[in-house]
Design a protein around this motif. Structure first.
Motif, mmCIF file in Angstrom:
data_model
loop_
_atom_site.group_PDB
_atom_site.id
_atom_site.type_symbol
_atom_site.label_atom_id
_atom_site.label_comp_id
_atom_site.label_asym_id
_atom_site.label_seq_id
_atom_site.Cartn_x
_atom_site.Cartn_y
_atom_site.Cartn_z
ATOM 1 N N GLY A 39 9.550 -5.369 14.537
ATOM 2 C CA GLY A 39 10.645 -5.087 15.459
ATOM 3 C C GLY A 39 10.241 -4.834 16.894
ATOM 4 O O GLY A 39 11.097 -4.524 17.727
ATOM 5 N N ALA A 40 8.933 -4.962 17.226
ATOM 6 C CA ALA A 40 8.477 -4.697 18.586
ATOM 7 C C ALA A 40 8.752 -5.877 19.503
ATOM 8 O O ALA A 40 8.755 -7.036 19.074
ATOM 9 C CB ALA A 40 6.982 -4.387 18.589
ATOM 10 N N GLU A 41 8.975 -5.565 20.776
ATOM 11 C CA GLU A 41 9.057 -6.583 21.825
ATOM 12 C C GLU A 41 7.653 -6.767 22.376
ATOM 13 O O GLU A 41 7.061 -5.824 22.909
ATOM 14 C CB GLU A 41 10.006 -6.126 22.928
ATOM 15 N N VAL A 42 7.081 -7.970 22.258
ATOM 16 C CA VAL A 42 5.668 -8.181 22.554
ATOM 17 C C VAL A 42 5.450 -9.409 23.417
ATOM 18 O O VAL A 42 5.918 -10.508 23.085
ATOM 19 C CB VAL A 42 4.824 -8.332 21.263
ATOM 20 N N ASP A 43 4.735 -9.242 24.529
ATOM 21 C CA ASP A 43 4.167 -10.345 25.300
ATOM 22 C C ASP A 43 2.656 -10.322 25.108
ATOM 23 O O ASP A 43 2.077 -9.284 24.746
ATOM 24 C CB ASP A 43 4.483 -10.190 26.790
ATOM 25 N N VAL A 44 2.011 -11.438 25.359
ATOM 26 C CA VAL A 44 0.553 -11.495 25.303
ATOM 27 C C VAL A 44 0.031 -11.937 26.663
ATOM 28 O O VAL A 44 0.657 -12.732 27.362
ATOM 29 C CB VAL A 44 0.036 -12.434 24.197
ATOM 30 N N LEU A 45 -1.122 -11.390 27.030
ATOM 31 C CA LEU A 45 -1.718 -11.689 28.331
ATOM 32 C C LEU A 45 -3.234 -11.800 28.149
ATOM 33 O O LEU A 45 -3.970 -10.841 28.374
ATOM 34 C CB LEU A 45 -1.368 -10.571 29.324
ATOM 35 N N PRO A 46 -3.710 -12.976 27.718
ATOM 36 C CA PRO A 46 -5.143 -13.128 27.469
ATOM 37 C C PRO A 46 -5.946 -13.281 28.756
ATOM 38 O O PRO A 46 -5.608 -14.084 29.612
ATOM 39 C CB PRO A 46 -5.219 -14.406 26.620
ATOM 40 N N PHE A 47 -6.979 -12.457 28.913
ATOM 41 C CA PHE A 47 -7.968 -12.610 29.982
ATOM 42 C C PHE A 47 -9.158 -11.727 29.652
ATOM 43 O O PHE A 47 -9.085 -10.851 28.789
ATOM 44 C CB PHE A 47 -7.387 -12.259 31.359
ATOM 45 N N ASP A 48 -10.260 -11.976 30.333
ATOM 46 C CA ASP A 48 -11.490 -11.227 30.119
ATOM 47 C C ASP A 48 -11.480 -9.985 31.009
ATOM 48 O O ASP A 48 -11.539 -10.087 32.238
ATOM 49 C CB ASP A 48 -12.697 -12.110 30.453
ATOM 50 N N VAL A 49 -11.412 -8.810 30.397
ATOM 51 C CA VAL A 49 -11.306 -7.574 31.177
ATOM 52 C C VAL A 49 -12.583 -7.248 31.950
ATOM 53 O O VAL A 49 -12.567 -6.383 32.833
ATOM 54 C CB VAL A 49 -10.928 -6.372 30.285
ATOM 55 N N THR A 50 -13.684 -7.920 31.644
ATOM 56 C CA THR A 50 -14.925 -7.696 32.393
ATOM 57 C C THR A 50 -15.025 -8.589 33.623
ATOM 58 O O THR A 50 -16.032 -8.561 34.333
ATOM 59 C CB THR A 50 -16.166 -7.904 31.504
ATOM 60 N N ASP A 51 -13.984 -9.358 33.892
ATOM 61 C CA ASP A 51 -13.921 -10.253 35.051
ATOM 62 C C ASP A 51 -12.856 -9.695 35.999
ATOM 63 O O ASP A 51 -11.654 -9.793 35.731
ATOM 64 C CB ASP A 51 -13.563 -11.666 34.583
ATOM 65 N N ALA A 52 -13.286 -9.101 37.101
ATOM 66 C CA ALA A 52 -12.353 -8.429 38.010
ATOM 67 C C ALA A 52 -11.307 -9.393 38.560
ATOM 68 O O ALA A 52 -10.118 -9.055 38.643
ATOM 69 C CB ALA A 52 -13.124 -7.778 39.158
ATOM 70 N N ALA A 53 -11.730 -10.581 38.942
ATOM 71 C CA ALA A 53 -10.795 -11.558 39.514
ATOM 72 C C ALA A 53 -9.771 -12.004 38.478
ATOM 73 O O ALA A 53 -8.581 -12.154 38.790
ATOM 74 C CB ALA A 53 -11.560 -12.753 40.068
ATOM 75 N N ALA A 54 -10.223 -12.226 37.243
ATOM 76 C CA ALA A 54 -9.308 -12.648 36.184
ATOM 77 C C ALA A 54 -8.292 -11.554 35.883
ATOM 78 O O ALA A 54 -7.103 -11.838 35.662
ATOM 79 C CB ALA A 54 -10.091 -13.004 34.925
ATOM 80 N N ALA A 55 -8.740 -10.310 35.877
ATOM 81 C CA ALA A 55 -7.826 -9.190 35.623
ATOM 82 C C ALA A 55 -6.767 -9.100 36.706
ATOM 83 O O ALA A 55 -5.570 -8.960 36.424
ATOM 84 C CB ALA A 55 -8.615 -7.888 35.529
ATOM 85 N N ARG A 56 -7.199 -9.201 37.942
ATOM 86 C CA ARG A 56 -6.260 -9.101 39.073
ATOM 87 C C ARG A 56 -5.246 -10.248 39.038
ATOM 88 O O ARG A 56 -4.040 -10.025 39.202
ATOM 89 C CB ARG A 56 -7.059 -9.132 40.376
ATOM 90 N N GLU A 57 -5.722 -11.457 38.790
ATOM 91 C CA GLU A 57 -4.837 -12.618 38.762
ATOM 92 C C GLU A 57 -3.814 -12.507 37.637
ATOM 93 O O GLU A 57 -2.619 -12.773 37.830
ATOM 94 C CB GLU A 57 -5.660 -13.898 38.598
ATOM 95 N N ALA A 58 -4.266 -12.108 36.444
ATOM 96 C CA ALA A 58 -3.367 -12.026 35.293
ATOM 97 C C ALA A 58 -2.314 -10.945 35.488
ATOM 98 O O ALA A 58 -1.125 -11.160 35.214
ATOM 99 C CB ALA A 58 -4.175 -11.761 34.025
ATOM 100 N N ILE A 59 -2.725 -9.792 35.962
ATOM 101 C CA ILE A 59 -1.783 -8.685 36.121
ATOM 102 C C ILE A 59 -0.817 -8.948 37.264
ATOM 103 O O ILE A 59 0.392 -8.700 37.144
ATOM 104 C CB ILE A 59 -2.558 -7.368 36.292
ATOM 105 N N ASP A 60 -1.319 -9.466 38.378
ATOM 106 C CA ASP A 60 -0.423 -9.818 39.478
ATOM 107 C C ASP A 60 0.600 -10.862 39.032
ATOM 108 O O ASP A 60 1.789 -10.787 39.385
ATOM 109 C CB ASP A 60 -1.218 -10.361 40.664
ATOM 110 N N GLY A 61 0.145 -11.835 38.255
ATOM 111 C CA GLY A 61 1.039 -12.882 37.778
ATOM 112 C C GLY A 61 2.104 -12.342 36.840
ATOM 113 O O GLY A 61 3.274 -12.733 36.919
#
Length: 236
Positions: A39-61
């Motif tokens: 019953g949960a509402e779930v999105d997925v956001l795959p990225f490598d948390v050890t990559d600062a640029a990837a984290a910033r891009e994914a979260i900003d997006g």
């Protein structure tokens, strides 16, 4: 079941919509389907948390295209056991990136948006090793000490801007990360004797602490490390 899945399930049961992160898309999708089935509402956001640029891009997006991230749980972690004099430097570096740098990278990326809204909750996952050490895991112990102090630093900088930043420090829980210890009868005997409650923790027993720290009940809790450890850090 790992700690991250248990915390996600607990937050969903308390009414939160979820955004799950991992590097492996198949594993991420499988976890999402289980939670959606409950019953949960779930999105997925795959990225490598050890990559600062990837984290910033994914979260900003995600913030721009889907919605606000009001709660962040930094749960990425790894372990490697070896005598300290033989500990491989490349694994030390990877462990620090996974356990410490990821909390900074993802925490900073989310905090930039939370600060603009004047509100947000960040929960970092520390460990009983934040205060204690055992042979063979000195780098892990160092990393979890760093997570606790990073939590205090985040709180010091971001509490004036409306954020609450705290940490949960689990004791010994039956998780995939602890598989080698769970399967070691000698260690299990030691743990049962050392822990006042006399057993391994169950991952679902961490959910209440996380829900509390993310709720209005914890509105004046900031920079705190909450130990959920069956009393092991209380006993000499």
């Amino acid at each position: 079941m790992g700690i991250g899945f248990a915390l996600a399930r607990g937050l969903a049961q308390a009414g939160a919509a979820l955004v799950l992160n991992a590097r492996g898309v198949e594993k991420l999708d499988a976890a999402a389907e289980v939670l959606r089935g409950e019953g949960a509402e779930v999105d997925v956001l795959p990225f490598d948390v050890t990559d600062a640029a990837a984290a910033r891009e994914a979260i900003d997006g995600f913030e721009a295209g889907t919605g606000a991230i009001d709660i962040l749980v930094n749960n990425a972690g790894m372990q490697h056991r070896a005598p300290l004099e033989e500990f491989p430097p490349e694994i030390f570096d990877r462990l620090m990136r996974t356990n410490v740098a990821s909390a900074f990278y993802v925490g900073q990326a989310c905090a930039r948006h939370m600060i603009g809204r004047g509100a947000g909750r960040i929960v970092n996952i520390a460990s009983v090793q934040t205060l204690q050490a055992r042979p063979g895991i000195a780098p892990y112990t160092a990393s979890k000490g760093a997570v606790a102090n990073l939590t205090k630093g985040m709180s010091t900088d971001w509490a004036p801007k409306g954020l609450n930043v705290n940490a949960i420090a689990p004791g010994y829980f039956d998780t995939p990360l602890n598989k080698a210890l769970v399967e070691n009868p000698e260690f299990c005997r030691w743990l049962e004797e050392r822990t006042p409650q006399g057993r391994w923790g169950k991952v679902e027993e961490l959910a209440g602490a996380c829900v509390f720290l993310c709720s209005d009940a914890a509105s004046f809790v900031n920079g705190h490390v909450l130990f959920v450890d069956g009393g092991i850090t209380a006993r000499l």
